[in-house]
Design a protein around this motif. Structure first.
Motif, PDB file in Angstrom:
ATOM      1  N   LEU A   5       1.936   4.617  10.761  1.00 13.24           N
ATOM      2  CA  LEU A   5       0.520   4.413  11.051  1.00 13.24           C
ATOM      3  C   LEU A   5       0.114   2.950  10.943  1.00 13.24           C
ATOM      4  CD1 LEU A   5      -0.935   7.423   9.036  1.00 13.24           C
ATOM      5  CD2 LEU A   5      -0.398   7.341  11.469  1.00 13.24           C
ATOM      6  N   GLN A   6      -0.932   2.606  11.672  1.00 11.79           N
ATOM      7  CA  GLN A   6      -1.557   1.292  11.598  1.00 11.79           C
ATOM      8  C   GLN A   6      -2.883   1.435  10.868  1.00 11.79           C
ATOM      9  OE1 GLN A   6       0.075  -1.449  12.844  1.00 11.79           O
ATOM     10  NE2 GLN A   6       1.707   0.018  13.275  1.00 11.79           N
ATOM     11  N   LYS A   7      -3.426   0.334  10.403  1.00 12.36           N
ATOM     12  CA  LYS A   7      -4.709   0.343   9.700  1.00 12.36           C
ATOM     13  C   LYS A   7      -5.781   0.992  10.572  1.00 12.36           C
ATOM     14  CE  LYS A   7      -7.859  -2.673   7.224  1.00 12.36           C
ATOM     15  NZ  LYS A   7      -7.995  -3.973   6.598  1.00 12.36           N
ATOM     16  N   GLY A   8      -6.519   1.923   9.969  1.00  8.70           N
ATOM     17  CA  GLY A   8      -7.597   2.611  10.663  1.00  8.70           C
ATOM     18  C   GLY A   8      -7.154   3.789  11.506  1.00  8.70           C
ATOM     19  N   GLN A   9      -5.866   4.035  11.593  1.00  9.03           N
ATOM     20  CA  GLN A   9      -5.361   5.140  12.410  1.00  9.03           C
ATOM     21  C   GLN A   9      -5.494   6.452  11.649  1.00  9.03           C
ATOM     22  OE1 GLN A   9      -1.413   4.445  13.876  1.00  9.03           O
ATOM     23  NE2 GLN A   9      -1.343   6.355  15.020  1.00  9.03           N
TER      24      GLN A   9
ATOM     25  N   PHE B 299       2.913   0.613   0.315  1.00  7.79           N
ATOM     26  CA  PHE B 299       2.851   1.693   1.302  1.00  7.79           C
ATOM     27  C   PHE B 299       2.250   2.949   0.684  1.00  7.79           C
ATOM     28  CE2 PHE B 299       6.941   2.376  -0.792  1.00  7.79           C
ATOM     29  CZ  PHE B 299       6.925   3.746  -1.046  1.00  7.79           C
ATOM     30  N   ILE B 300       1.795   3.828   1.571  1.00 10.54           N
ATOM     31  CA  ILE B 300       1.410   5.183   1.209  1.00 10.54           C
ATOM     32  C   ILE B 300       2.081   6.095   2.223  1.00 10.54           C
ATOM     33  CG2 ILE B 300      -0.756   4.946   2.512  1.00 10.54           C
ATOM     34  CD1 ILE B 300      -2.007   7.007   0.575  1.00 10.54           C
TER      35      ILE B 300
ATOM     36  N   TYR C 232       2.118   4.656   6.005  1.00 10.95           N
ATOM     37  CA  TYR C 232       1.300   3.497   6.339  1.00 10.95           C
ATOM     38  C   TYR C 232       1.739   2.344   5.450  1.00 10.95           C
ATOM     39  CZ  TYR C 232      -2.860   0.474   6.298  1.00 10.95           C
ATOM     40  OH  TYR C 232      -3.717  -0.602   6.341  1.00 10.95           O
ATOM     41  N   ASN C 233       2.291   1.289   6.072  1.00  4.15           N
ATOM     42  CA  ASN C 233       2.683   0.080   5.360  1.00  4.15           C
ATOM     43  C   ASN C 233       1.522  -0.908   5.403  1.00  4.15           C
ATOM     44  OD1 ASN C 233       5.547   0.475   4.614  1.00  4.15           O
ATOM     45  ND2 ASN C 233       5.802   0.717   6.809  1.00  4.15           N
TER      46      ASN C 233
ATOM     47  N   LYS D  16      -6.648  16.070   7.724  1.00  3.35           N
ATOM     48  CA  LYS D  16      -6.250  14.841   8.411  1.00  3.35           C
ATOM     49  C   LYS D  16      -6.025  13.735   7.391  1.00  3.35           C
ATOM     50  CE  LYS D  16      -8.624  15.845  12.712  1.00  3.35           C
ATOM     51  NZ  LYS D  16      -9.314  15.241  13.846  1.00  3.35           N
ATOM     52  N   PHE D  17      -5.379  12.656   7.842  1.00  4.80           N
ATOM     53  CA  PHE D  17      -5.172  11.479   7.008  1.00  4.80           C
ATOM     54  C   PHE D  17      -5.676  10.261   7.752  1.00  4.80           C
ATOM     55  CE2 PHE D  17      -2.541   7.768   5.823  1.00  4.80           C
ATOM     56  CZ  PHE D  17      -2.940   7.654   4.497  1.00  4.80           C
ATOM     57  N   ASN D  18      -6.376   9.390   7.024  1.00  6.29           N
ATOM     58  CA  ASN D  18      -6.900   8.146   7.562  1.00  6.29           C
ATOM     59  C   ASN D  18      -6.278   6.990   6.785  1.00  6.29           C
ATOM     60  OD1 ASN D  18      -8.448   6.113   8.737  1.00  6.29           O
ATOM     61  ND2 ASN D  18     -10.286   6.598   7.553  1.00  6.29           N
ATOM     62  N   ALA D  19      -5.571   6.102   7.472  1.00  6.50           N
ATOM     63  CA  ALA D  19      -4.956   4.914   6.860  1.00  6.50           C
ATOM     64  C   ALA D  19      -6.032   3.833   6.751  1.00  6.50           C
ATOM     65  CB  ALA D  19      -3.793   4.428   7.712  1.00  6.50           C
ATOM     66  N   ILE D  20      -6.493   3.523   5.535  1.00  2.00           N
ATOM     67  CA  ILE D  20      -7.628   2.615   5.362  1.00  2.00           C
ATOM     68  C   ILE D  20      -7.197   1.177   5.080  1.00  2.00           C
ATOM     69  CG2 ILE D  20      -9.691   2.122   4.001  1.00  2.00           C
ATOM     70  CD1 ILE D  20     -10.039   5.151   3.672  1.00  2.00           C
ATOM     71  N   GLY D  21      -6.477   0.941   3.999  1.00  5.07           N
ATOM     72  CA  GLY D  21      -6.009  -0.414   3.687  1.00  5.07           C
ATOM     73  C   GLY D  21      -7.121  -1.418   3.461  1.00  5.07           C
ATOM     74  N   GLN D  22      -8.126  -1.042   2.674  1.00  6.20           N
ATOM     75  CA  GLN D  22      -9.258  -1.934   2.395  1.00  6.20           C
ATOM     76  C   GLN D  22      -9.135  -2.513   0.990  1.00  6.20           C
ATOM     77  OE1 GLN D  22     -13.131  -0.063   2.606  1.00  6.20           O
ATOM     78  NE2 GLN D  22     -14.080  -1.703   1.455  1.00  6.20           N
ATOM     79  N   GLY D  23      -9.019  -3.829   0.891  1.00  2.00           N
ATOM     80  CA  GLY D  23      -8.974  -4.486  -0.405  1.00  2.00           C
ATOM     81  C   GLY D  23     -10.370  -4.654  -0.968  1.00  2.00           C
TER      82      GLY D  23
END
Length: 195
Positions: free
Chosen positions: A5-9, A134-135, A149-150, A174-181
């Motif tokens: 996955l990419q960020k936000g996907q 990663f998650i 998601y890396n 569903k799963f949402n790849a967020i990656g928000q610092g």
């Protein structure tokens, strides 16, 4: 077959996995090797802590809905943290959270997965000192990875991270790849974002 996955996907967990009931959420990270002078003390190990927030209507309603190293099991028995890794050393998952999707009470609609650095401000540590974060989500029936998601961005200065969320939408997980610092100094401040 695992999806990268990419960020936000966003990806459906239950659509292509009929009968999916239990998942394992694995989180991992490595410390960047820090340069130091001849007489500098050895830097303190970075202690990242994974947590899960169980939300009702998109909000965190009670502190019992925070699953972390101090509260390893949700009172419903549906979310369990497998224990704290103090250093992040070694290959594979550093921390794991087990989720029984089939048994989560209907009033819970989202599980947000976060990681914060323990005593980040005091130790002057941040996610810029972390690499290979990663998650990943694994099907509990067969231990097959469904998605990963890396987090590849530079998160220098950030002391906490919202990795992703598992959520219920129209009866489907569903799963949402967020990656928000974030700059939250601790778990309490991070949790306050969802209240």
């Amino acid at each position: 077959m695992s999806v990268s996955l990419q960020k936000g996907q966003k990806v459906s967990l239950s659509k292509d996995n009929a009968g999916l009931a239990k998942i394992m959420i694995g989180l991992g990270w490595d410390e960047v090797e820090q340069k130091r002078g001849l007489f500098s003390p050895k830097p303190q190990a970075i202690d990242c802590d994974a947590s899960a927030f169980l939300l009702k209507g998109g909000r965190l309603m009670a502190k019992e809905d925070i699953i972390y190293f101090g509260n390893l099991r949700h009172y419903t028995g549906t979310v369990q943290h497998m224990g704290d890794n103090l250093t992040g050393a070694g290959d594979g998952d550093d921390e794991q959270i087990l989720v029984d999707l089939a048994q989560i009470p209907a009033d819970y609609d989202k599980i947000v997965i976060v990681v914060n650095i323990y005593q980040a401000m005091k130790r002057r540590q941040h996610f810029g000192l972390i690499r290979n974060a990663f998650i990943r989500l694994v099907d509990g029936r067969n231990n097959q990875e469904m998605c990963m998601y890396n987090l590849t961005e530079d998160y220098s200065g950030m002391t906490a991270m919202i990795f992703g969320e598992v959520y219920r939408h129209n009866g489907e997980w569903k799963f949402n790849a967020i990656g928000q610092g974030t700059n939250d100094p601790g778990l309490g401040e991070l949790a306050a974002r969802f209240q």
